[in-house]
Design a protein around this motif. Sequence first.
Motif, PDB file in Angstrom:
ATOM      1  N   LEU A   1     -30.087   3.815  23.234  1.00  0.00           N
ATOM      2  CA  LEU A   1     -29.960   4.462  21.929  1.00  0.00           C
ATOM      3  C   LEU A   1     -29.072   3.641  21.003  1.00  0.00           C
ATOM      4  N   GLN A   2     -27.973   3.142  21.529  1.00  0.00           N
ATOM      5  CA  GLN A   2     -27.058   2.340  20.732  1.00  0.00           C
ATOM      6  C   GLN A   2     -27.735   1.064  20.236  1.00  0.00           C
ATOM      7  N   SER A   3     -28.496   0.423  21.097  1.00  0.00           N
ATOM      8  CA  SER A   3     -29.166  -0.812  20.679  1.00  0.00           C
ATOM      9  C   SER A   3     -30.235  -0.547  19.624  1.00  0.00           C
ATOM     10  N   SER A   4     -30.739   0.686  19.579  1.00  0.00           N
ATOM     11  CA  SER A   4     -31.729   1.059  18.557  1.00  0.00           C
ATOM     12  C   SER A   4     -31.077   1.647  17.309  1.00  0.00           C
ATOM     13  N   ARG A   5     -29.741   1.683  17.314  1.00  0.00           N
ATOM     14  CA  ARG A   5     -28.976   2.214  16.190  1.00  0.00           C
ATOM     15  C   ARG A   5     -29.300   3.676  15.896  1.00  0.00           C
ATOM     16  N   ILE A   6     -29.529   4.445  16.952  1.00  0.00           N
ATOM     17  CA  ILE A   6     -29.757   5.884  16.814  1.00  0.00           C
ATOM     18  C   ILE A   6     -28.408   6.571  16.977  1.00  0.00           C
ATOM     19  N   LEU A   7     -28.008   7.332  15.973  1.00  0.00           N
ATOM     20  CA  LEU A   7     -26.720   8.018  15.967  1.00  0.00           C
ATOM     21  C   LEU A   7     -26.726   9.154  16.977  1.00  0.00           C
ATOM     22  N   TYR A   8     -25.718   9.188  17.846  1.00  0.00           N
ATOM     23  CA  TYR A   8     -25.611  10.232  18.855  1.00  0.00           C
ATOM     24  C   TYR A   8     -24.170  10.356  19.314  1.00  0.00           C
ATOM     25  N   LEU A   9     -23.866  11.449  19.957  1.00  0.00           N
ATOM     26  CA  LEU A   9     -22.605  11.661  20.654  1.00  0.00           C
ATOM     27  C   LEU A   9     -22.957  12.073  22.077  1.00  0.00           C
ATOM     28  N   THR A  10     -22.052  11.833  23.018  1.00  0.00           N
ATOM     29  CA  THR A  10     -22.316  12.246  24.391  1.00  0.00           C
ATOM     30  C   THR A  10     -21.283  13.263  24.846  1.00  0.00           C
ATOM     31  N   GLN A  11     -21.697  14.088  25.797  1.00  0.00           N
ATOM     32  CA  GLN A  11     -20.844  15.098  26.403  1.00  0.00           C
ATOM     33  C   GLN A  11     -20.112  15.934  25.356  1.00  0.00           C
ATOM     34  N   VAL A  12     -20.895  16.465  24.409  1.00  0.00           N
ATOM     35  CA  VAL A  12     -20.344  17.275  23.329  1.00  0.00           C
ATOM     36  C   VAL A  12     -20.282  18.732  23.771  1.00  0.00           C
ATOM     37  N   GLU A  13     -19.125  19.324  23.578  1.00  0.00           N
ATOM     38  CA  GLU A  13     -18.969  20.738  23.897  1.00  0.00           C
ATOM     39  C   GLU A  13     -19.374  21.564  22.688  1.00  0.00           C
ATOM     40  N   ILE A  14     -20.308  22.472  22.918  1.00  0.00           N
ATOM     41  CA  ILE A  14     -20.656  23.466  21.905  1.00  0.00           C
ATOM     42  C   ILE A  14     -20.219  24.803  22.503  1.00  0.00           C
ATOM     43  N   PRO A  15     -20.215  25.881  21.756  1.00  0.00           N
ATOM     44  CA  PRO A  15     -19.593  27.108  22.248  1.00  0.00           C
ATOM     45  C   PRO A  15     -19.963  27.576  23.665  1.00  0.00           C
ATOM     46  N   ILE A  16     -21.153  27.291  24.161  1.00  0.00           N
ATOM     47  CA  ILE A  16     -21.513  27.851  25.466  1.00  0.00           C
ATOM     48  C   ILE A  16     -21.810  26.817  26.548  1.00  0.00           C
ATOM     49  N   THR A  17     -21.735  25.531  26.217  1.00  0.00           N
ATOM     50  CA  THR A  17     -22.045  24.513  27.227  1.00  0.00           C
ATOM     51  C   THR A  17     -21.603  23.133  26.756  1.00  0.00           C
ATOM     52  N   THR A  18     -21.819  22.148  27.580  1.00  0.00           N
ATOM     53  CA  THR A  18     -21.621  20.746  27.209  1.00  0.00           C
ATOM     54  C   THR A  18     -22.979  20.064  27.305  1.00  0.00           C
ATOM     55  N   VAL A  19     -23.372  19.370  26.260  1.00  0.00           N
ATOM     56  CA  VAL A  19     -24.674  18.719  26.242  1.00  0.00           C
ATOM     57  C   VAL A  19     -24.525  17.238  26.565  1.00  0.00           C
ATOM     58  N   ASP A  20     -25.560  16.662  27.157  1.00  0.00           N
ATOM     59  CA  ASP A  20     -25.533  15.246  27.498  1.00  0.00           C
ATOM     60  C   ASP A  20     -25.593  14.368  26.250  1.00  0.00           C
ATOM     61  N   PHE A  21     -26.478  14.716  25.323  1.00  0.00           N
ATOM     62  CA  PHE A  21     -26.587  13.971  24.062  1.00  0.00           C
ATOM     63  C   PHE A  21     -26.706  14.961  22.913  1.00  0.00           C
ATOM     64  N   TYR A  22     -25.985  14.694  21.851  1.00  0.00           N
ATOM     65  CA  TYR A  22     -25.979  15.515  20.640  1.00  0.00           C
ATOM     66  C   TYR A  22     -26.411  14.618  19.494  1.00  0.00           C
ATOM     67  N   PHE A  23     -27.489  14.992  18.842  1.00  0.00           N
ATOM     68  CA  PHE A  23     -28.009  14.220  17.713  1.00  0.00           C
ATOM     69  C   PHE A  23     -27.833  15.049  16.444  1.00  0.00           C
ATOM     70  N   PRO A  24     -27.153  14.508  15.426  1.00  0.00           N
ATOM     71  CA  PRO A  24     -26.901  15.262  14.196  1.00  0.00           C
ATOM     72  C   PRO A  24     -28.123  15.305  13.279  1.00  0.00           C
ATOM     73  N   THR A  25     -29.190  15.904  13.764  1.00  0.00           N
ATOM     74  CA  THR A  25     -30.420  16.009  12.983  1.00  0.00           C
ATOM     75  C   THR A  25     -30.332  17.196  12.027  1.00  0.00           C
ATOM     76  N   MET A  26     -31.196  17.199  11.051  1.00  0.00           N
ATOM     77  CA  MET A  26     -31.231  18.281  10.064  1.00  0.00           C
ATOM     78  C   MET A  26     -32.514  19.063  10.229  1.00  0.00           C
ATOM     79  N   PRO A  27     -32.539  20.343  10.015  1.00  0.00           N
ATOM     80  CA  PRO A  27     -31.440  21.145   9.486  1.00  0.00           C
ATOM     81  C   PRO A  27     -30.426  21.570  10.559  1.00  0.00           C
ATOM     82  N   ARG A  28     -30.777  21.449  11.829  1.00  0.00           N
ATOM     83  CA  ARG A  28     -29.864  21.801  12.924  1.00  0.00           C
ATOM     84  C   ARG A  28     -29.814  20.637  13.910  1.00  0.00           C
ATOM     85  N   PRO A  29     -28.723  20.509  14.635  1.00  0.00           N
ATOM     86  CA  PRO A  29     -28.619  19.429  15.621  1.00  0.00           C
ATOM     87  C   PRO A  29     -29.661  19.537  16.734  1.00  0.00           C
ATOM     88  N   THR A  30     -29.984  18.395  17.305  1.00  0.00           N
ATOM     89  CA  THR A  30     -30.850  18.331  18.487  1.00  0.00           C
ATOM     90  C   THR A  30     -29.954  18.073  19.687  1.00  0.00           C
TER      91      THR A  30
END
Length: 97
Positions: free
Chosen positions: A9-38
């Motif tokens: 993903l990094q080599s393709s310049r795709i913006l992401y975060l890893t191991q992001v905590e959201i209110p009920i779990t931790t996700v492996d990859f968080y993509f700041p897509t619109m209108p809601r994150p993926t």
Amino acid sequence: METELAIKLQSSRILYLTQVEIPITTVDFYFPTMPRPTLAFVDGPPHLRTTQMAKDEELRTLLRKRGYKVMELIYRNYSDKKRDELYQEMVKQLGRE
């Protein structure tokens, strides 16, 4: 598997975060897509047990109800081929083909 996917993903310049905590779990990859994150979950062997699969489905259903797009990427064994397949699926679902 997650580390290998992050490198691609990094080599393709795709913006992401890893191991992001959201209110009920931790996700492996968080993509700041619109209108809601993926949210992407990369599920290896521990997640393929019946009990864990049921828990995962319940959690992900709740996330979808909250408006998140949820990607579920499953693998049984690591291989470069499988890593590339999962990466291509991520890119496809993000609309970055």
